[in-house]
Enzyme design. Structure first.
Site, PDB file in Angstrom:
ATOM      1  N   ASP A   8       0.862  -1.183   0.000  1.00 38.66           N
ATOM      2  CA  ASP A   8       0.000   0.000   0.000  1.00 38.66           C
ATOM      3  C   ASP A   8       0.900   1.235   0.000  1.00 38.66           C
ATOM      4  OD1 ASP A   8      -2.025  -1.796   0.186  1.00 38.66           O
ATOM      5  OD2 ASP A   8      -2.793  -1.115   2.118  1.00 38.66           O
ATOM      6  N   ASP A 130     -15.091  -3.685  -1.670  1.00 35.03           N
ATOM      7  CA  ASP A 130     -14.729  -3.449  -0.283  1.00 35.03           C
ATOM      8  C   ASP A 130     -16.024  -3.333   0.515  1.00 35.03           C
ATOM      9  OD1 ASP A 130     -12.117  -3.268  -1.251  1.00 35.03           O
ATOM     10  OD2 ASP A 130     -12.303  -1.107  -1.554  1.00 35.03           O
TER      11      ASP A 130
END
Length: 241
Positions: A8, A130
Site C-alpha cells: 500500500d 470493499d
C-alpha cells in the site's frame, strides 16, 4: 491458493492502515520497489499494489512508484486506487501492470466496467469490492453505500468480470483473521469469478482457514510486515490447496 503480498503506497512510502483508516497509518518502508523485490525473492508470483493517495484523490498519485515496482520485479503486478476512467486504466497498463483494479468507479458506473472489459480484455480488469457489514464502501472506504456486496458481485459476474478482490474492511489490518463466512458466501455466489480474499490475515492458520471456501487467492499485508507470516512457508503450505 495463490498468495498476494500487498504493498500500500501513501506519500511514496510502503504503509499499512488499520481498518482502512487514513488516520491510523504505520510506515514499513521508504521504497515500495525494494519491498516488491523482497516479496519476489521470497517466492511471490503476484504483487498487489494499492495507491492509497489515489483512492482518496480520485486520480493516480503514485504512478512513479508503481512503475518502479513493475520495473524491479519479474512477476505480475495488479494495482488499484484512483482509477476513474479508461485513460487511467491505459496509463496503469502502460506502467507495466498486468491487472487494474476498479473500485469506486465500478460502483458509481457499473456500465464502465463493461466498457473496460471490451477495450482491455477481462484478463486485465479486476473489480475490487470493499465491504463494511456486507455493504459496498467507496472513495477509499470513506463512504458506505446501500448496495449489498454479494448482489454487486453477481452484477459484475454478469458483465463478464473474471476476478474480484473482496475486502472485509472490519477485519483489514487487524491481524484478527479473515471473515471466512463472508468469503465463502462470496465465492459461492459468483462461481464463474476468481475471488481473492482480503483483510484480517494475521497468521498462517488464518490463511489455511480459507481452504475450502472457494477463493482463488489471499492478499496478505500487515502479517508479512510484522513477521507473523513467513511468505516462503505460507506459499509452500498453500500451493496444493
Amino acid at each position: 491458493m495463490r498468495l498476494y503480498p500487498a504493498i500500500d503506497i501513501k506519500d511514496g512510502k510502503c504503509v499499512r492502515l488499520f481498518k482502512g483508516r487514513f488516520d491510523d497509518v504505520t510506515v514499513y518502508g521508504d521504497s515500495p520497489a525494494e519491498m516488491a523485490k523482497k516479496w519476489e525473492l521470497l517466492g511471490a508470483q503476484y504483487i498487489h499494489v494499492v495507491d492509497l493517495d489515489g483512492a482518496l484523490a480520485g486520480e493516480s498519485v503514485s504512478a512513479q512508484a508503481i512503475k518502479s515496482i513493475c520495473e524491479s520485479v519479474n512477476v505480475s503486478v495488479q494495482t488499484g486506487g484512483g482509477v476513474r476512467c479508461l485513460e487511467d486504466i491505459e496509463k496503469r497498463l502502460s506502467l507495466g501492470v498486468k491487472r487494474v483494479i476498479l473500485g469506486t468507479v465500478a460502483v458509481s458506473d457499473p456500465g464502465f466496467v463493461k466498457k473496460a472489459i471490451e477495450r482491455f480484455g477481462a484478463e486485465s480488469i479486476v473489480v475490487g469490492i470493499d465491504a463494511k457489514d456486507g455493504f459496498v464502501a467507496t472513495h477509499g472506504w470513506e463512504k458506505v453505500s446501500t448496495l449489498g456486496a454479494v448482489q454487486f458481485a453477481k452484477q459484475m459476474q454478469d458483465m463478464g468480470v473474471k476476478t474480484i478482490v473482496y475486502t472485509d474492511i472490519s477485519t483489514d489490518g487487524t491481524l484478527g483473521g479473515s471473515n471466512v463466512d463472508a468469503m465463502r458466501e462470496m465465492a459461492a455466489a459468483v462461481p464463474d469469478v476468481d475471488v481473492i480474499a482480503s483483510g484480517g490475515i494475521g497468521s498462517l492458520d488464518d490463511i489455511l482457514a480459507l481452504e475450502g471456501t472457494g477463493v482463488e487467492g489471499v492478499i496478505v499485508g500487515k502479517a508479512l510486515y510484522t513477521g507473523r507470516v513467513d511468505l516462503t512457508e505460507a506459499i509452500e503450505k498453500t500451493k496444493n490447496l
